[in-house]
Write a protein that holds these residues in place. Structure first.
Motif, PDB file in Angstrom:
ATOM      1  N   LEU A  95       0.851  -1.180   0.000  1.00 20.70           N
ATOM      2  CA  LEU A  95       0.000   0.000   0.000  1.00 20.70           C
ATOM      3  C   LEU A  95       0.891   1.236   0.000  1.00 20.70           C
ATOM      4  O   LEU A  95       1.618   1.497   0.961  1.00 20.70           O
ATOM      5  CB  LEU A  95      -0.906  -0.003   1.232  1.00 20.70           C
ATOM      6  CG  LEU A  95      -2.054   1.000   1.250  1.00 20.70           C
ATOM      7  CD1 LEU A  95      -2.994   0.767   0.070  1.00 20.70           C
ATOM      8  CD2 LEU A  95      -2.818   0.913   2.555  1.00 20.70           C
ATOM      9  N   SER A  96       0.845   1.984  -1.104  1.00 19.84           N
ATOM     10  CA  SER A  96       1.677   3.181  -1.255  1.00 19.84           C
ATOM     11  C   SER A  96       0.923   4.399  -0.766  1.00 19.84           C
ATOM     12  O   SER A  96      -0.189   4.686  -1.230  1.00 19.84           O
ATOM     13  CB  SER A  96       2.086   3.363  -2.725  1.00 19.84           C
ATOM     14  OG  SER A  96       2.842   2.249  -3.182  1.00 19.84           O
TER      15      SER A  96
ATOM     16  N   GLU B 244       3.636   0.703   2.910  1.00 21.25           N
ATOM     17  CA  GLU B 244       3.431  -0.328   3.926  1.00 21.25           C
ATOM     18  C   GLU B 244       3.117  -1.641   3.224  1.00 21.25           C
ATOM     19  O   GLU B 244       2.272  -1.678   2.328  1.00 21.25           O
ATOM     20  CB  GLU B 244       2.298   0.063   4.874  1.00 21.25           C
ATOM     21  CG  GLU B 244       2.625   1.254   5.753  1.00 21.25           C
ATOM     22  CD  GLU B 244       1.496   1.605   6.705  1.00 21.25           C
ATOM     23  OE1 GLU B 244       1.572   1.212   7.880  1.00 21.25           O
ATOM     24  OE2 GLU B 244       0.542   2.274   6.261  1.00 21.25           O
ATOM     25  N   THR B 245       3.812  -2.694   3.641  1.00 22.97           N
ATOM     26  CA  THR B 245       3.700  -3.993   2.977  1.00 22.97           C
ATOM     27  C   THR B 245       3.244  -5.044   3.976  1.00 22.97           C
ATOM     28  O   THR B 245       3.742  -5.098   5.107  1.00 22.97           O
ATOM     29  CB  THR B 245       5.049  -4.399   2.360  1.00 22.97           C
ATOM     30  OG1 THR B 245       5.487  -3.379   1.465  1.00 22.97           O
ATOM     31  CG2 THR B 245       4.916  -5.700   1.599  1.00 22.97           C
ATOM     32  N   LEU B 246       2.323  -5.893   3.513  1.00 22.80           N
ATOM     33  CA  LEU B 246       1.836  -7.023   4.310  1.00 22.80           C
ATOM     34  C   LEU B 246       2.053  -8.295   3.514  1.00 22.80           C
ATOM     35  O   LEU B 246       1.483  -8.464   2.433  1.00 22.80           O
ATOM     36  CB  LEU B 246       0.361  -6.841   4.650  1.00 22.80           C
ATOM     37  CG  LEU B 246      -0.295  -7.984   5.425  1.00 22.80           C
ATOM     38  CD1 LEU B 246       0.273  -8.082   6.830  1.00 22.80           C
ATOM     39  CD2 LEU B 246      -1.815  -7.808   5.482  1.00 22.80           C
TER      40      LEU B 246
ATOM     41  N   GLY C 237       4.061 -17.306   8.554  1.00 19.42           N
ATOM     42  CA  GLY C 237       3.507 -16.239   9.371  1.00 19.42           C
ATOM     43  C   GLY C 237       3.195 -15.002   8.552  1.00 19.42           C
ATOM     44  O   GLY C 237       3.032 -15.054   7.330  1.00 19.42           O
ATOM     45  N   ILE C 238       3.124 -13.900   9.248  1.00 29.76           N
ATOM     46  CA  ILE C 238       2.767 -12.609   8.642  1.00 29.76           C
ATOM     47  C   ILE C 238       3.903 -11.624   8.901  1.00 29.76           C
ATOM     48  O   ILE C 238       4.357 -11.474  10.035  1.00 29.76           O
ATOM     49  CB  ILE C 238       1.452 -12.055   9.217  1.00 29.76           C
ATOM     50  CG1 ILE C 238       0.307 -13.042   8.965  1.00 29.76           C
ATOM     51  CG2 ILE C 238       1.113 -10.693   8.610  1.00 29.76           C
ATOM     52  CD1 ILE C 238      -1.014 -12.625   9.588  1.00 29.76           C
ATOM     53  N   GLN C 239       4.327 -10.963   7.835  1.00 28.58           N
ATOM     54  CA  GLN C 239       5.396  -9.968   7.943  1.00 28.58           C
ATOM     55  C   GLN C 239       4.868  -8.610   7.507  1.00 28.58           C
ATOM     56  O   GLN C 239       4.299  -8.459   6.431  1.00 28.58           O
ATOM     57  CB  GLN C 239       6.595 -10.365   7.080  1.00 28.58           C
ATOM     58  CG  GLN C 239       7.717  -9.339   7.082  1.00 28.58           C
ATOM     59  CD  GLN C 239       8.929  -9.796   6.305  1.00 28.58           C
ATOM     60  OE1 GLN C 239       9.635 -10.720   6.712  1.00 28.58           O
ATOM     61  NE2 GLN C 239       9.179  -9.163   5.171  1.00 28.58           N
ATOM     62  N   MET C 240       5.086  -7.595   8.350  1.00 26.77           N
ATOM     63  CA  MET C 240       4.673  -6.226   8.055  1.00 26.77           C
ATOM     64  C   MET C 240       5.919  -5.355   7.940  1.00 26.77           C
ATOM     65  O   MET C 240       6.772  -5.363   8.841  1.00 26.77           O
ATOM     66  CB  MET C 240       3.751  -5.697   9.149  1.00 26.77           C
ATOM     67  CG  MET C 240       2.448  -6.469   9.278  1.00 26.77           C
ATOM     68  SD  MET C 240       1.428  -5.861  10.652  1.00 26.77           S
ATOM     69  CE  MET C 240       2.467  -6.327  12.034  1.00 26.77           C
ATOM     70  N   THR C 241       6.022  -4.609   6.847  1.00 31.11           N
ATOM     71  CA  THR C 241       7.187  -3.765   6.581  1.00 31.11           C
ATOM     72  C   THR C 241       6.728  -2.345   6.291  1.00 31.11           C
ATOM     73  O   THR C 241       5.809  -2.136   5.498  1.00 31.11           O
ATOM     74  CB  THR C 241       7.993  -4.303   5.390  1.00 31.11           C
ATOM     75  OG1 THR C 241       8.375  -5.661   5.644  1.00 31.11           O
ATOM     76  CG2 THR C 241       9.245  -3.473   5.166  1.00 31.11           C
TER      77      THR C 241
ATOM     78  N   GLN D 205      -1.183   1.370   9.672  1.00 29.07           N
ATOM     79  CA  GLN D 205      -1.481   2.468  10.590  1.00 29.07           C
ATOM     80  C   GLN D 205      -1.232   3.831   9.960  1.00 29.07           C
ATOM     81  O   GLN D 205      -1.950   4.794  10.246  1.00 29.07           O
ATOM     82  CB  GLN D 205      -0.619   2.331  11.846  1.00 29.07           C
ATOM     83  CG  GLN D 205      -0.901   1.089  12.665  1.00 29.07           C
ATOM     84  CD  GLN D 205      -0.090   1.066  13.935  1.00 29.07           C
ATOM     85  OE1 GLN D 205      -0.391   1.761  14.893  1.00 29.07           O
ATOM     86  NE2 GLN D 205       0.961   0.268  13.959  1.00 29.07           N
ATOM     87  N   SER D 206      -0.204   3.934   9.125  1.00 29.81           N
ATOM     88  CA  SER D 206       0.130   5.228   8.540  1.00 29.81           C
ATOM     89  C   SER D 206      -0.792   5.588   7.378  1.00 29.81           C
ATOM     90  O   SER D 206      -1.225   6.738   7.254  1.00 29.81           O
ATOM     91  CB  SER D 206       1.588   5.228   8.060  1.00 29.81           C
ATOM     92  OG  SER D 206       1.922   6.442   7.440  1.00 29.81           O
TER      93      SER D 206
END
Length: 223
Positions: free
Chosen positions: A31-32, A123-125, A132-136, A193-194
Motif C-alpha cells: 500500500l503506497s 506499507e507492505t503485508l 507467518g505474517i510480515q509487516m514492513t 497504521q500510517s
C-alpha cells in the motif's frame, strides 16, 4: 501474478494497492501512501523563514535607534558617544546571525527527522500460511521497519472500528493467541497504521487473508 488497485484514505488522499499472488498460500499487499508534496514542504519552510525574518527585523529596529551621545560638561562643544554602543551593535549583529543560522538549522534537522522517523511511503503485508505474517514500513528516507508474527501465534485477522478525530474509522488488525488461555486474545496488532485506508481497501486485503488462513487450516500438517 500482480495487479494494482486505486483507493483513498480517510482524508481523501490517493492510495495505490499492489497485490502480488505468489501461490495459493502466499500473497503480498503493498500500500503506497501519498508522497510528500512540494506545496506542504514549501509552506513549512516559508513559515520558519518568515518567523526568523520577523525576529531579524525586530532586532534591526532596536539597533536603528541607538542612545543619544552625551555632551561633555567640561568641553561643551564636544560630544562623546558612549563606549557601550559599539559593543551593543556588535552583539545585535551577532544575534541576527544566530537567528538566521538557527532557522536554517531547525529547518534542515526538522525535515530530516520527519523523513526518517515519521513519513512512511509504503506499507507492505506479506502473509504465508506455513510461516507467518510480515509487516514492513518503508520510510521516505529509505529506512525500513519490519515486524514478523509467526502463524502459530495468529488467532485471526479482522476489521475493527475505532473513533478517530470525532468520527468512526475502520482498520485491519491481527489477533494474537493468548498462551495462558486458549480462547483468549493476548494482543491486537493494527495493520496499515500510517496509510489509514478506507473500508473498501481493507475488505480486499481482509478477504485474501481469510482465504490464506482457511487454506492453512485445511492443509494437513505432516507428522
Amino acid at each position: 501474478m500482480e495487479d494494482e488497485l486505486t483507493f483513498s484514505d480517510i482524508y481523501g488522499g490517493r492510495l495505490a494497492l499492489l497485490r502480488r499472488y505468489y501461490s495459493p498460500s502466499c500473497r503480498e499487499f503493498c500500500l503506497s501512501c501519498p508522497r510528500l508534496s512540494l506545496r506542504s514542504l514549501t509552506a513549512v519552510t516559508c513559515s520558519v523563514w518568515l518567523a526568523a525574518y520577523g525576529l531579524f527585523t525586530l532586532f534591526e529596529q532596536n539597533k536603528a535607534f541607538p542612545a543619544w551621545p552625551r555632551v561633555d560638561s567640561l568641553n561643551s562643544g564636544i560630544c562623546r558617544r558612549p563606549s557601550g554602543n559599539l559593543t551593543a551593535g556588535v552583539w545585535l549583529s551577532l544575534q541576527n546571525s544566530m537567528i538566521l543560522s538557527a532557522a536554517i538549522f531547525i529547518t534542515l534537522i526538522g525535515l530530516l527527522g520527519y523523513l526518517h522517523f515519521v513519513k512512511i511511503d509504503q506499507e507492505t503485508l506479506l502473509i504465508i500460511d506455513s510461516l507467518g505474517i510480515q509487516m514492513t514500513s518503508s520510510y521516505a528516507s529509505g529506512k525500513e521497519s519490519t515486524t514478523f508474527i509467526e502463524m502459530g501465534k495468529v488467532k485471526d485477522v479482522i476489521i475493527n472500528e475505532a473513533i478517530y478525530m470525532q468520527k468512526v474509522i475502520y482498520y485491519l488488525c491481527i489477533l494474537l493467541n493468548d498462551p495462558m488461555e486458549p480462547n483468549g486474545i493476548s494482543q491486537v496488532v493494527p495493520v496499515f497504521q500510517s496509510a489509514k485506508p478506507r473500508l473498501d481497501c481493507l475488505i480486499e486485503v481482509y478477504r485474501s487473508c481469510q482465504e490464506i488462513l482457511a487454506h492453512g487450516k485445511a492443509t494437513p500438517t505432516s507428522p
